[in-house]
Motif scaffolding. Sequence first.
Motif, PDB file in Angstrom:
ATOM      1  N   MET A  60      36.196  21.983 -19.139  1.00  0.00           N
ATOM      2  CA  MET A  60      36.145  21.854 -18.154  1.00  0.00           C
ATOM      3  C   MET A  60      37.051  22.537 -17.165  1.00  0.00           C
ATOM      4  O   MET A  60      38.165  21.978 -17.513  1.00  0.00           O
ATOM      5  CB  MET A  60      35.980  20.504 -17.315  1.00  0.00           C
ATOM      6  N   GLU A  61      36.795  22.442 -16.037  1.00  0.00           N
ATOM      7  CA  GLU A  61      38.198  23.113 -14.963  1.00  0.00           C
ATOM      8  C   GLU A  61      38.115  22.505 -13.823  1.00  0.00           C
ATOM      9  O   GLU A  61      36.123  22.291 -13.194  1.00  0.00           O
ATOM     10  CB  GLU A  61      37.858  24.803 -14.910  1.00  0.00           C
ATOM     11  N   GLU A  62      38.993  22.295 -13.121  1.00  0.00           N
ATOM     12  CA  GLU A  62      38.588  21.921 -11.825  1.00  0.00           C
ATOM     13  C   GLU A  62      38.576  22.681 -10.511  1.00  0.00           C
ATOM     14  O   GLU A  62      39.358  23.229 -10.998  1.00  0.00           O
ATOM     15  CB  GLU A  62      39.727  20.840 -11.110  1.00  0.00           C
ATOM     16  N   LYS A  63      38.244  22.587 -10.016  1.00  0.00           N
ATOM     17  CA  LYS A  63      38.306  23.663  -8.496  1.00  0.00           C
ATOM     18  C   LYS A  63      38.239  23.479  -7.400  1.00  0.00           C
ATOM     19  O   LYS A  63      37.348  21.825  -7.240  1.00  0.00           O
ATOM     20  CB  LYS A  63      36.645  24.433  -8.523  1.00  0.00           C
ATOM     21  N   THR A  64      38.043  23.524  -6.353  1.00  0.00           N
ATOM     22  CA  THR A  64      38.582  23.581  -4.901  1.00  0.00           C
ATOM     23  C   THR A  64      37.988  24.408  -4.021  1.00  0.00           C
ATOM     24  O   THR A  64      37.835  25.573  -4.394  1.00  0.00           O
ATOM     25  CB  THR A  64      40.075  22.564  -4.623  1.00  0.00           C
ATOM     26  N   LYS A  65      37.468  24.024  -2.990  1.00  0.00           N
ATOM     27  CA  LYS A  65      36.965  24.868  -1.461  1.00  0.00           C
ATOM     28  C   LYS A  65      37.926  24.949  -0.156  1.00  0.00           C
ATOM     29  O   LYS A  65      37.833  23.616   0.143  1.00  0.00           O
ATOM     30  CB  LYS A  65      35.644  24.963  -1.806  1.00  0.00           C
ATOM     31  N   SER A  66      38.310  25.925   0.325  1.00  0.00           N
ATOM     32  CA  SER A  66      38.215  25.477   1.663  1.00  0.00           C
ATOM     33  C   SER A  66      37.591  25.040   2.518  1.00  0.00           C
ATOM     34  O   SER A  66      37.944  24.793   3.734  1.00  0.00           O
ATOM     35  CB  SER A  66      38.776  26.868   2.323  1.00  0.00           C
ATOM     36  N   HIS A  67      36.060  24.349   2.352  1.00  0.00           N
ATOM     37  CA  HIS A  67      35.083  24.184   3.394  1.00  0.00           C
ATOM     38  C   HIS A  67      36.307  22.201   4.004  1.00  0.00           C
ATOM     39  O   HIS A  67      36.129  21.981   2.982  1.00  0.00           O
ATOM     40  CB  HIS A  67      33.706  24.459   3.110  1.00  0.00           C
ATOM     41  N   GLN A  68      35.929  22.488   5.419  1.00  0.00           N
ATOM     42  CA  GLN A  68      36.096  20.341   5.452  1.00  0.00           C
ATOM     43  C   GLN A  68      35.061  19.356   4.929  1.00  0.00           C
ATOM     44  O   GLN A  68      34.818  18.971   5.073  1.00  0.00           O
ATOM     45  CB  GLN A  68      36.455  20.959   7.011  1.00  0.00           C
ATOM     46  N   LYS A  69      33.898  20.537   5.749  1.00  0.00           N
ATOM     47  CA  LYS A  69      32.522  19.319   5.356  1.00  0.00           C
ATOM     48  C   LYS A  69      31.777  20.528   4.597  1.00  0.00           C
ATOM     49  O   LYS A  69      31.243  21.379   5.006  1.00  0.00           O
ATOM     50  CB  LYS A  69      32.250  19.206   7.037  1.00  0.00           C
ATOM     51  N   HIS A  70      31.048  19.040   4.574  1.00  0.00           N
ATOM     52  CA  HIS A  70      29.636  20.109   3.603  1.00  0.00           C
ATOM     53  C   HIS A  70      28.829  19.421   3.490  1.00  0.00           C
ATOM     54  O   HIS A  70      28.415  18.038   3.278  1.00  0.00           O
ATOM     55  CB  HIS A  70      29.612  19.745   1.473  1.00  0.00           C
ATOM     56  N   ILE A  71      27.560  19.882   4.213  1.00  0.00           N
ATOM     57  CA  ILE A  71      26.329  19.023   4.475  1.00  0.00           C
ATOM     58  C   ILE A  71      25.024  18.837   3.331  1.00  0.00           C
ATOM     59  O   ILE A  71      24.914  20.845   3.818  1.00  0.00           O
ATOM     60  CB  ILE A  71      25.678  19.361   6.670  1.00  0.00           C
ATOM     61  N   PHE A  72      24.342  18.406   2.970  1.00  0.00           N
ATOM     62  CA  PHE A  72      23.272  18.946   1.928  1.00  0.00           C
ATOM     63  C   PHE A  72      22.324  18.080   2.010  1.00  0.00           C
ATOM     64  O   PHE A  72      21.990  17.257   3.262  1.00  0.00           O
ATOM     65  CB  PHE A  72      23.457  17.392   0.758  1.00  0.00           C
ATOM     66  N   ILE A  73      21.357  18.928   2.566  1.00  0.00           N
ATOM     67  CA  ILE A  73      19.779  18.919   2.797  1.00  0.00           C
ATOM     68  C   ILE A  73      18.625  18.270   2.368  1.00  0.00           C
ATOM     69  O   ILE A  73      18.699  19.585   1.438  1.00  0.00           O
ATOM     70  CB  ILE A  73      19.558  20.135   3.850  1.00  0.00           C
ATOM     71  N   CYS A  74      18.336  17.109   2.743  1.00  0.00           N
ATOM     72  CA  CYS A  74      17.558  17.758   1.100  1.00  0.00           C
ATOM     73  C   CYS A  74      15.798  17.950   1.843  1.00  0.00           C
ATOM     74  O   CYS A  74      15.354  17.337   2.411  1.00  0.00           O
ATOM     75  CB  CYS A  74      16.333  15.344   1.021  1.00  0.00           C
ATOM     76  N   THR A  75      15.913  18.751   0.341  1.00  0.00           N
ATOM     77  CA  THR A  75      14.261  19.184   0.374  1.00  0.00           C
ATOM     78  C   THR A  75      13.170  19.080  -0.318  1.00  0.00           C
ATOM     79  O   THR A  75      12.711  19.407  -1.280  1.00  0.00           O
ATOM     80  CB  THR A  75      14.752  20.911  -0.079  1.00  0.00           C
ATOM     81  N   LYS A 134      33.623  26.720   7.192  1.00  0.00           N
ATOM     82  CA  LYS A 134      34.707  24.855   7.919  1.00  0.00           C
ATOM     83  C   LYS A 134      33.093  24.167   7.003  1.00  0.00           C
ATOM     84  O   LYS A 134      34.012  23.245   6.770  1.00  0.00           O
ATOM     85  CB  LYS A 134      34.605  24.707   9.502  1.00  0.00           C
ATOM     86  N   ILE A 135      32.500  24.051   7.128  1.00  0.00           N
ATOM     87  CA  ILE A 135      31.229  24.085   6.888  1.00  0.00           C
ATOM     88  C   ILE A 135      30.131  24.525   6.268  1.00  0.00           C
ATOM     89  O   ILE A 135      29.211  26.141   6.439  1.00  0.00           O
ATOM     90  CB  ILE A 135      30.305  23.278   8.560  1.00  0.00           C
ATOM     91  N   SER A 136      29.631  23.786   5.385  1.00  0.00           N
ATOM     92  CA  SER A 136      28.819  24.666   4.351  1.00  0.00           C
ATOM     93  C   SER A 136      27.911  23.616   4.084  1.00  0.00           C
ATOM     94  O   SER A 136      27.224  22.490   4.079  1.00  0.00           O
ATOM     95  CB  SER A 136      29.914  24.565   2.659  1.00  0.00           C
ATOM     96  N   VAL A 137      26.373  24.073   3.961  1.00  0.00           N
ATOM     97  CA  VAL A 137      25.252  23.668   3.938  1.00  0.00           C
ATOM     98  C   VAL A 137      24.687  23.987   2.804  1.00  0.00           C
ATOM     99  O   VAL A 137      24.072  25.526   2.245  1.00  0.00           O
ATOM    100  CB  VAL A 137      24.747  24.188   5.268  1.00  0.00           C
ATOM    101  N   TYR A 186      29.665  15.174   2.955  1.00  0.00           N
ATOM    102  CA  TYR A 186      30.847  14.888   3.027  1.00  0.00           C
ATOM    103  C   TYR A 186      32.215  16.258   2.575  1.00  0.00           C
ATOM    104  O   TYR A 186      31.986  16.693   3.894  1.00  0.00           O
ATOM    105  CB  TYR A 186      30.375  15.925   0.841  1.00  0.00           C
ATOM    106  N   PRO A 187      33.519  15.313   2.729  1.00  0.00           N
ATOM    107  CA  PRO A 187      33.705  14.114   2.418  1.00  0.00           C
ATOM    108  C   PRO A 187      33.489  12.865   2.856  1.00  0.00           C
ATOM    109  O   PRO A 187      34.022  11.598   2.123  1.00  0.00           O
ATOM    110  CB  PRO A 187      35.041  14.644   1.956  1.00  0.00           C
ATOM    111  N   HIS A 188      33.188  12.780   4.310  1.00  0.00           N
ATOM    112  CA  HIS A 188      32.518  11.965   5.103  1.00  0.00           C
ATOM    113  C   HIS A 188      31.472  10.612   4.566  1.00  0.00           C
ATOM    114  O   HIS A 188      31.718   9.431   4.575  1.00  0.00           O
ATOM    115  CB  HIS A 188      32.358  12.384   6.151  1.00  0.00           C
ATOM    116  N   GLN A 189      30.907  10.903   3.218  1.00  0.00           N
ATOM    117  CA  GLN A 189      29.310  10.222   2.858  1.00  0.00           C
ATOM    118  C   GLN A 189      28.814   9.742   3.964  1.00  0.00           C
ATOM    119  O   GLN A 189      28.293   8.324   4.180  1.00  0.00           O
ATOM    120  CB  GLN A 189      30.052   8.956   1.863  1.00  0.00           C
ATOM    121  N   LYS A 190      28.583  10.415   4.846  1.00  0.00           N
ATOM    122  CA  LYS A 190      27.648   9.602   5.888  1.00  0.00           C
ATOM    123  C   LYS A 190      26.110  10.237   6.255  1.00  0.00           C
ATOM    124  O   LYS A 190      26.142  11.322   6.035  1.00  0.00           O
ATOM    125  CB  LYS A 190      28.086  10.317   8.233  1.00  0.00           C
ATOM    126  N   TYR A 191      25.657   9.199   6.121  1.00  0.00           N
ATOM    127  CA  TYR A 191      23.935   9.846   5.994  1.00  0.00           C
ATOM    128  C   TYR A 191      23.237  10.169   6.931  1.00  0.00           C
ATOM    129  O   TYR A 191      23.422   9.690   8.560  1.00  0.00           O
ATOM    130  CB  TYR A 191      23.149   8.804   4.884  1.00  0.00           C
TER     131      TYR A 191
END
Length: 96
Positions: A1-16, A50-53, A71-76
């Motif tokens: 396993m390898e750890e990675k980071t991304k520069s996006h400050q926000k990541h929004i996940f849309i339920c489909t 800044k924002i990934s979808v 994420y990382p805000h954990q706001k729904y």
Amino acid sequence: MEEKTKSHQKHIFICTFERAEGSCCFKKGAMELMQNLKNKSRQDSEWKGKISVTRCGCLGFCDEGIAAVLYPHQKYFVHIKPTEADLLSKKLDEID
Ligand code: FES
């Protein structure tokens, strides 16, 4: 396993998620919302880097969909309409 980071400050996940029976975000137009947000993320210079979808599976708010989580805000977010990409993007801009 390898750890990675991304520069996006926000990541929004849309339920489909789509289910054959009962309520689900897919039936409420989640793919249209997803496409509208993807277009915004590609075209808006403020969003670039800044924002990934990303689409995701069920978030447990099926009757209240379309649902999304930031994420990382954990706001729904729930009860999002397919045409509310601009409204959702404004909310994302307001969250630090
Ligand atoms: S189908 Fe979207 S939250 Fe369950």
